[in-house]
Each structure stands twice: as structure tokens, then as C-alpha cells.
Design a protein around this motif. Structure first.
Motif, mmCIF file in Angstrom:
data_model
loop_
_atom_site.group_PDB
_atom_site.id
_atom_site.type_symbol
_atom_site.label_atom_id
_atom_site.label_comp_id
_atom_site.label_asym_id
_atom_site.label_seq_id
_atom_site.Cartn_x
_atom_site.Cartn_y
_atom_site.Cartn_z
ATOM 1 N N ARG B 102 0.814 -1.225 0.000
ATOM 2 C CA ARG B 102 0.000 0.000 0.000
ATOM 3 C C ARG B 102 0.841 1.265 0.000
ATOM 4 N NH1 ARG B 102 -4.226 -2.735 4.066
ATOM 5 N NH2 ARG B 102 -5.591 -3.581 2.455
ATOM 6 N N ILE B 422 6.713 1.119 9.503
ATOM 7 C CA ILE B 422 5.311 0.798 9.258
ATOM 8 C C ILE B 422 4.463 0.974 10.515
ATOM 9 C CG2 ILE B 422 3.758 -1.146 8.791
ATOM 10 C CD1 ILE B 422 5.830 -2.121 6.742
ATOM 11 N N TRP B 423 5.026 0.642 11.680
ATOM 12 C CA TRP B 423 4.181 0.563 12.873
ATOM 13 C C TRP B 423 4.458 1.664 13.906
ATOM 14 C CZ3 TRP B 423 0.084 -2.365 12.422
ATOM 15 C CH2 TRP B 423 0.124 -3.431 11.527
ATOM 16 N N ARG B 425 5.086 5.761 14.532
ATOM 17 C CA ARG B 425 5.115 7.105 13.940
ATOM 18 C C ARG B 425 6.392 7.844 14.269
ATOM 19 N NH1 ARG B 425 -0.467 8.123 16.141
ATOM 20 N NH2 ARG B 425 -1.747 6.976 14.677
ATOM 21 N N ARG B 495 1.199 10.971 9.636
ATOM 22 C CA ARG B 495 -0.130 10.411 9.893
ATOM 23 C C ARG B 495 -0.832 10.052 8.585
ATOM 24 N NH1 ARG B 495 -3.506 13.108 14.443
ATOM 25 N NH2 ARG B 495 -2.041 11.895 15.690
ATOM 26 N N ARG B 496 -0.682 10.934 7.604
ATOM 27 C CA ARG B 496 -1.275 10.668 6.285
ATOM 28 C C ARG B 496 -0.672 9.381 5.708
ATOM 29 N NH1 ARG B 496 -5.241 13.270 5.344
ATOM 30 N NH2 ARG B 496 -4.416 15.360 5.163
ATOM 31 N N MET B 498 0.468 6.872 7.396
ATOM 32 C CA MET B 498 -0.100 5.733 8.118
ATOM 33 C C MET B 498 -1.464 5.358 7.549
ATOM 34 S SD MET B 498 1.807 4.480 10.470
ATOM 35 C CE MET B 498 3.508 4.851 10.788
ATOM 36 N N VAL B 499 -2.247 6.376 7.169
ATOM 37 C CA VAL B 499 -3.545 6.105 6.526
ATOM 38 C C VAL B 499 -3.313 5.293 5.255
ATOM 39 C CG1 VAL B 499 -5.499 7.156 5.348
ATOM 40 C CG2 VAL B 499 -4.632 8.177 7.458
ATOM 41 N N HIS B 502 -2.205 1.515 6.058
ATOM 42 C CA HIS B 502 -3.000 0.561 6.819
ATOM 43 C C HIS B 502 -4.473 0.492 6.449
ATOM 44 C CE1 HIS B 502 0.286 -0.472 9.512
ATOM 45 N NE2 HIS B 502 0.623 0.798 9.522
ATOM 46 N N THR B 503 -5.003 1.467 5.707
ATOM 47 C CA THR B 503 -6.432 1.386 5.415
ATOM 48 C C THR B 503 -6.666 0.651 4.099
ATOM 49 O OG1 THR B 503 -6.319 3.512 4.302
ATOM 50 C CG2 THR B 503 -6.980 3.519 6.612
ATOM 51 N N PRO B 504 -7.762 -0.135 4.028
ATOM 52 C CA PRO B 504 -8.067 -0.866 2.792
ATOM 53 C C PRO B 504 -8.336 0.100 1.634
ATOM 54 C CG PRO B 504 -9.811 -1.151 4.443
ATOM 55 C CD PRO B 504 -8.689 -0.452 5.113
ATOM 56 N N LEU B 509 -10.162 7.550 0.862
ATOM 57 C CA LEU B 509 -9.479 8.389 1.847
ATOM 58 C C LEU B 509 -8.365 9.172 1.173
ATOM 59 C CD1 LEU B 509 -9.127 5.844 4.776
ATOM 60 C CD2 LEU B 509 -10.335 8.020 4.908
ATOM 61 N N ASP B 510 -7.990 10.260 1.804
ATOM 62 C CA ASP B 510 -6.859 11.045 1.310
ATOM 63 C C ASP B 510 -5.580 10.347 1.760
ATOM 64 O OD1 ASP B 510 -4.950 12.773 0.586
ATOM 65 O OD2 ASP B 510 -5.716 14.500 1.711
ATOM 66 N N ARG B 511 -4.816 9.827 0.777
ATOM 67 C CA ARG B 511 -3.616 9.056 1.130
ATOM 68 C C ARG B 511 -2.334 9.843 0.846
ATOM 69 N NH1 ARG B 511 -7.461 5.137 -0.116
ATOM 70 N NH2 ARG B 511 -7.516 3.521 1.485
#
Lengths: 133, 512
Positions: B102, B422-423, B425, B495-496, B498-499, B502-504, B509-511
Motif C-alpha cells: 500500500r 510501518i508501525w 510514527r 499520519r497521512r 499511516m492512513v 493501513h487502510t483498505p 481516503l486522502d492518502r
């Protein structure tokens, strides 16, 4: 070689016109959005840690076990020395089983996150209820 | 062995595998057009195909020849190699697979740059990818030399030459798109080439009245150590065993040819499913080499005594089954071994060439700049020629040992970078750089000293021989400590990012 025609780059699914209320929270990096994202991250990391602890308990203890109980090297099961049976055969189904359980649960966590995001889709995009914490 | 008649099955197998590889590569060439095709097959490879390709690429000379030879010589503690090489994919699946895909980056240096926004970290990663790639290519070429010398009777440099040429032609012409097909084919070829002879030889063994291992001076080691999963008795044995476990479990995720494959998945979920299928495929494969190790102890104990255990898989069929049957089986294992060199070296060459073309050959020199595909091709030549030349120098270090060192370096550098990136911040560019330096220098120096032995003895030698157990924690510690000290310099977009990780993908979403 001929020059290939200019390409149109498609990098993701087409965007919706009106984003969901809760995805807007995540996009704007509000405290609520951070809570949403944090819950997904925590679930996934915790799941991974549980899987790896099972791996450590299942395979990682074998050397210590054989050091503490030297008699195990003489044990034979089905004609095979115990260490050969454990590491040569049984380790692989064990790894696949752990992987399969992890995959199902990780996808489940993601589905739950998508549901959580879309649950907020009420009339006019307003959230219908506060998220469960 | 009689070099005149004995060479025939080996030569036939070698030619068939090389021709099939080139033919499939050429077929794939018709679809390779863009730079994206060359590097990541335009990210359209489905899980099953991709898993076959990853497995085909992963099962190297060390898996096909090295493991059986090590088992013959040292016994059950060597089973940790195949177990660790498989378990590494479970660690990869749980912590890295989906987020890495991702992240949307091409290579490890791309990932580091996207996450940390730093050119310095990017360059450090490029250096490491090339270093690990070369360290891993070296035993492939050495193994090819051993195989050719054993099966065909040629000089050892011939193996490096043949494998190097076939790999270069394939990589230069088709890149990742054609290689995916070749790799997938080679997984099934390797499995067949190892499984069928093993089954036949087991039948022969049962027909012989199931003899036990020979006793006497020819038998290597005591039978006690042979059925122990510990490298040696006492605390050194425990250290060596756990260090091997750390290196293999955590090193897989940082191998350049494994990581580059994840970008060919369509999305994060496909990356996860691919990894699970890989677990199944390589698990099936790794159940076979122990059969050779155990049968070798009965029929070929003198190979271990004379230090030629790497050729066990190649010579066991003829030792157990004289005549035509033995010849056919020999042809099969030689073909499989050759497929192992070709597929692993192709994958590594692509990964190294990809990085070289982005960071070295694709840069402007004296105002001129190579195009994307041309830079990739020049990178491929560099990636193959350097380790092929080094492999010509004489060395007594076993094939699996060198591969083990590549794993140790990878576990001490990319594993902390990926897991913390990855995990966590809090990772900063300075922290990542310091950790990469500590882990890379520590394990890299240990690797060098092991490749040129005679430097140390006692515990120091033990610590250098298997560095992972201290170099991996060291790298993690340094990364976390320096990141805490430079907390104010954390990238703003984390933070962006991380979105994105990790999000499907189904969510809008704004990546970033």
C-alpha cells in the motif's frame, strides 16, 4: 522499436463525489479521525503480535527444550528422530495454519473498519451515531 | 564418475532448462513495453501466479542443494534453515506484506524515501540493496559452478558464465513481466525435479530392506548430535541456533528480490493472500530436502567425510540406482538445480538493477542521461557481472553459509527499518540512518570476516559467525534511541502516510 502511445496513468479507484462523514474526519486529521485510525492500527498490530507469540511458543522453544531435556534426542516417533519430525515435517503445517488464521482475522479487521467508516453515512452525510469505543 | 557417458543426462537437462527459460522469457517480451512493465510487471499479477513466481525465485541453490548437504553433514540443527526461510514469510505476512504494497513504492529505497522524506536514507538503502543482492548472488554463481563440475565435468567457471549469460539475456530483454512467468514455471519445475527422484529413491530404499545409517569412521558426527536441533552442546550451541533463527525469521522481509515482488500485487489484500500461498508452496518444497539428507547418511556418508556434501542431491540418484533410472533422475535434479540458480539470480538481478537504474545509471552524467529502459539494462549488466567475477575467486565457504550471512545483514538493516517505519510514527530519518549504519556495519563486518576465515576464535568467532542475535537488537535500539533524540524532526506527513499504509483501498481516503 516504435514509440508506444502516451499512457493514461490510472493509480486508484475513481473518487466519489461526496466523501463519507467519517472518512472526512480521518482526512482532516481531527482527534476523532485519529481515534478511528488508531483503532485499526492497534487491532492489526495486536493480531500480528499474537500470531508471532504463537510462532515463538510453537517453534522457538524447541532448542531450549532439547537443551534442558537431552534425552529428547533419542526419542523416535514413527521411526523418525523427534527433532526431524518436528522441524522437518510438522513445522510447515503449523506455519500455514498460523498464516491462514492471521489472514482471515486481518481481513475481518479491515472489513470492520470499512463498515465503521460507512456506518456514518446518514442523510446528508451526517453521522447516525457516535462510534463505539 | 565416468565423464564421457555420465555427462549426457546433465547436459540434456541443462540445455532444456536454459532453452525453456529463454523461450518463456521471449514470450513475455511481447508484453513488455514500459518502464513499469520492466520493473513491476505494471502491478497486475494475481496472487496464485505471483505466489508461484515468488516461491520460484526464493528457492535458491541453497535450498535445492545446500540444505540436503548440510543435513547430511551436521544433522537436525540445519533444519532451522528451511524452517526459518519459511517462517520468515509468516513474519512478512503479519507485519509487512499489506502495508508495504500500500505504500505504493517500487523498491525499498523508495519506501524509505516516501516514509522518511530523506535522500540520505534513500541512498543508504540503495547501497544496502546492492550489497545484500551481491552477497546473495555470489553463492548462486558458486553453486552453478559446483553443479556443472559435478554433473557435466566442466571447469567451475563455466557454471558462472552460463548462469550469468542466461540471466542477463532474460532480464535485459523482458524485465519483470517476462520474469514473472519464468519464475512461476521454475517453481513447479524445481518441485518436480526434487520430489520425483526423492519418491523413487525412497522406494529403492524400502526395496533394499530399509537399511539404517552406516557406522564406522565414514559416518559424520555422532548419531546423537545428528538428531539434535542444537548446533553444538552447551551455551554456544544455543546462541548459534537462536542467532540463525533470528536471521532467517527476520531477514526474509528485507531481501531485495522478495520485496520487489510485493509491488507487483494489485493491492494490499492481494499481497497478503499471495504471501499465504507462498507459505504453502515453499512449505511443501522444504519437506523434500530432509529425505535426501537422511538417505545420504545411509548411502553417501563418504560425501560428508570428504567435504563435498553440496553435491549430495546431484550424486545420490546414481549412487542408489545404477543404470538408466539413475541417469534419468540425475538429469531431473541437474535441471532443477539449474532452474534454482537461474530463477534466484534473475530475481536478484532485477532487484539490484532496478535500484541501480534509479540511483546510479539513471542519473545524468556530463549533461547526458539514459532513458528508463536503457538505464535498467545497464544496471542489470552491473548487477550480474560483479558477483559473477567475485565467484571465480576460490573460497571454502559453503553455499548455505553465504546465504545465511545475506539474511543476517538483511535482518539487521531492513527489518528494523520496515517494522518501525510501518508501525511506529516516531521514526525519524536520523534514527533510521543511525540504525542502518549500526546494524549494517556490525553484521556486514562479521560477514566479511567469516568469508575470509582465520581471524578470531572462541566466543568472538561464534559471535561473528552468526551475528544476527546481537546485530538485530542493536539496530532496533539505535533506531529508536536516535529517533527519540531527534523527535522534533519527525516528518510532517507521517499520519497521512499511516492512513495510506493501513487502510483498505476500498475506502475513499486522502492518502497523500
Amino acid at each position: 522499436m516504435n514509440e508506444p502511445p502516451a499512457r493514461v496513468r490510472v493509480t486508484g479507484p475513481p473518487r466519489r463525489r461526496t466523501p463519507l462523514a467519517r472518512t472526512r474526519e480521518v482526512d482532516a486529521e481531527t482527534p476523532l479521525g485519529a481515534v478511528y485510525l488508531g483503532s485499526l492500527l492497534r487491532e492489526q498490530l495486536w493480531l500480528a503480535v499474537r500470531t508471532l507469540v504463537a510462532l515463538a511458543l510453537g517453534l522457538g522453544v524447541v532448542p531450549v527444550l532439547f537443551l534442558l531435556v537431552p534425552g529428547l534426542t533419542d526419542v523416535r516417533v514413527l521411526g523418525l528422530p523427534l527433532a526431524w519430525l518436528l522441524l522437518g515435517v510438522l513445522a510447515y503445517p503449523f506455519l500455514v495454519l498460523l498464516g491462514w488464521r492471521y489472514l482471515r482475522r486481518a481481513e475481518g479487521n479491515e472489513d470492520a473498519f470499512v463498515e465503521l467508516m460507512e456506518a456514518g453515512r446518514g442523510p446528508g452525510g451526517a453521522p447516525e451515531r457516535r462510534p463505539r469505543r | 564418475m565416468n565423464p564421457d557417458l555420465g555427462a549426457a543426462p546433465g547436459i540434456v537437462a541443462l540445455v532444456l532448462v536454459s532453452v525453456a527459460t529463454l523461450a518463456i522469457g521471449t514470450y513475455g517480451l511481447r508484453f513488455s513495453r514500459t518502464t513499469s512493465d520492466f520493473m513491476v510487471a505494471s502491478r497486475t499479477v494475481r496472487p496464485r501466479m505471483n505466489a508461484s513466481a515468488i516461491s520460484g525465485e526464493y528457492l535458491s541453490a541453497a535450498s535445492f542443494l545446500g540444505v540436503a548437504g548440510l543435513l547430511l553433514t551436521f544433522g537436525a540443527d540445519m533444519l532451522w534453515y528451511p524452517v526459518g526461510w519459511t517462517a520468515g514469510y509468516l513474519v512478512l505476512l503479519t507485519l509487512v506484506a499489506a502495508p508495504l504494497r500500500r505504500s505504493g513504492a517500487y523498491t525499498l529505497p523508495d519506501f524509505a524515501e516516501a516514509r522518511l522524506d530523506s535522500q540520505a536514507v534513500r541512498r543508504a538503502c540503495s547501497l544496502l540493496v546492492v550489497g545484500i543482492g551481491w552477497l546473495y548472488l555470489l553463492p548462486q554463481f558458486q553453486g552453478a559452478g559446483i553443479t556443472l563440475a559435478s554433473a557435466v565435468g566442466g571447469p567451475t567457471w563455466l557454471g558462472s558464465l552460463v548462469v550469468g549469460s542466461v540471466v542477463l539475456i532474460n532480464v535485459i530483454s523482458g524485465g519483470m513481466r517476462s520474469i514473472t512467468l519464468v519464475q512461476a514455471f521454475q517453481y513447479w519445475l524445481k518441485l518436480t525435479a526434487l520430489l520425483v527422484p526423492a519418491a523413487v529413491l525412497l522406494v529403492v530404499w524400502a526395496g533394499d530392506g530399509r537399511p539404517g545409517p552406516a557406522t564406522g569412521p565414514a559416518a559424520a558426527g555422532g548419531s546423537l548430535s545428528w538428531s539434535s536441533p542444537l548446533a553444538e552442546s552447551g551455551p554456544t550451541g544455543l546462541y548459534l541456533t537462536y542467532s540463525l533463527i533470528v536471521a532467517t525469521f527476520l531477514g526474509t522481509m528485507g531481501l531485495p528480490h522478495v520485496v520487489v515482488r510485493f509491488y507487483t500485487n494489485p493491492d494490499g489484500r492481494a499481497a497478503r493472500r499471495t504471501t499465504l500461498v507462498v507459505l504453502v508452496l515453499i512449505g511443501i518444497f522444504y519437506m523434500v530436502p530432509p529425505v535426501y539428507g537422511a538417505l545420504g547418511r545411509v548411502y553417501a556418508a563418504e560425501l560428508a567425510a570428504s567435504g563435498r556434501s553440496d553435491v549430495l542431491v546431484l550424486e545420490l540418484p546414481r549412487l542408489m540406482l545404477p543404470g538408466l533410472g539413475g541417469d534419468v533422475l540425475t538429469g531431473l535434479v541437474v535441471g532443477g538445480a539449474f532452474a534454482a540458480f537461474l530463477s534466484t539470480s534473475s530475481g536478484l538481478a532485477i532487484a539490484v538493477a532496478g535500484v541501480l537504474s534509479q540511483d546510479v545509471t539513471g542519473r545524468p552524467y556530463a549533461g547526458r542521461r539514459l532513458g528508463g529502459v536503457a538505464a535498467f539494462r545497464v544496471g542489470a549488466v552491473l548487477a550480474v557481472v560483479v558477483p559473477a567475477l567475485v565467484s571465480l575467486s576460490p573460497s571454502q565457504v559453503g553455499v548455505a553459509t553465504t546465504v545465511g550471512l545475506a539474511f543476517a545483514v538483511s535482518a539487521s538493516t531492513f527489518c528494523p527499518l520496515l517494522l518501525l517505519g510501518i508501525w511506529w510514527r516516531g521514526l525519524t530519518a536520523a534514527g533510521a540512518l543511525a540504525g542502518l549504519a549500526a546494524g549494517g556495519l556490525g553484521s556486514g563486518l562479521a560477514a566479511l570476516l567469516t568469508l575470509f576465515p582465520g581471524w578470531a576464535d572462541g566466543w568472538l568467532e561464534v559471535l561473528l559467525r552468526r551475528p544476527a542475535a546481537w546485530s538485530v537488537p542493536l539496530s532496533f535500539l539505535v533506531m529508536v534511541a536516535v529517533s527519540r533524540l531527534t523527535r522534533d524532526r519527525a516528518p510532517l506527513h507521517v499520519r497521512r502516510f499511516m492512513v495510506r499504509l493501513h487502510t483498505p483501498e476500498a475506502l475513499d481516503l486522502d492518502r497523500g
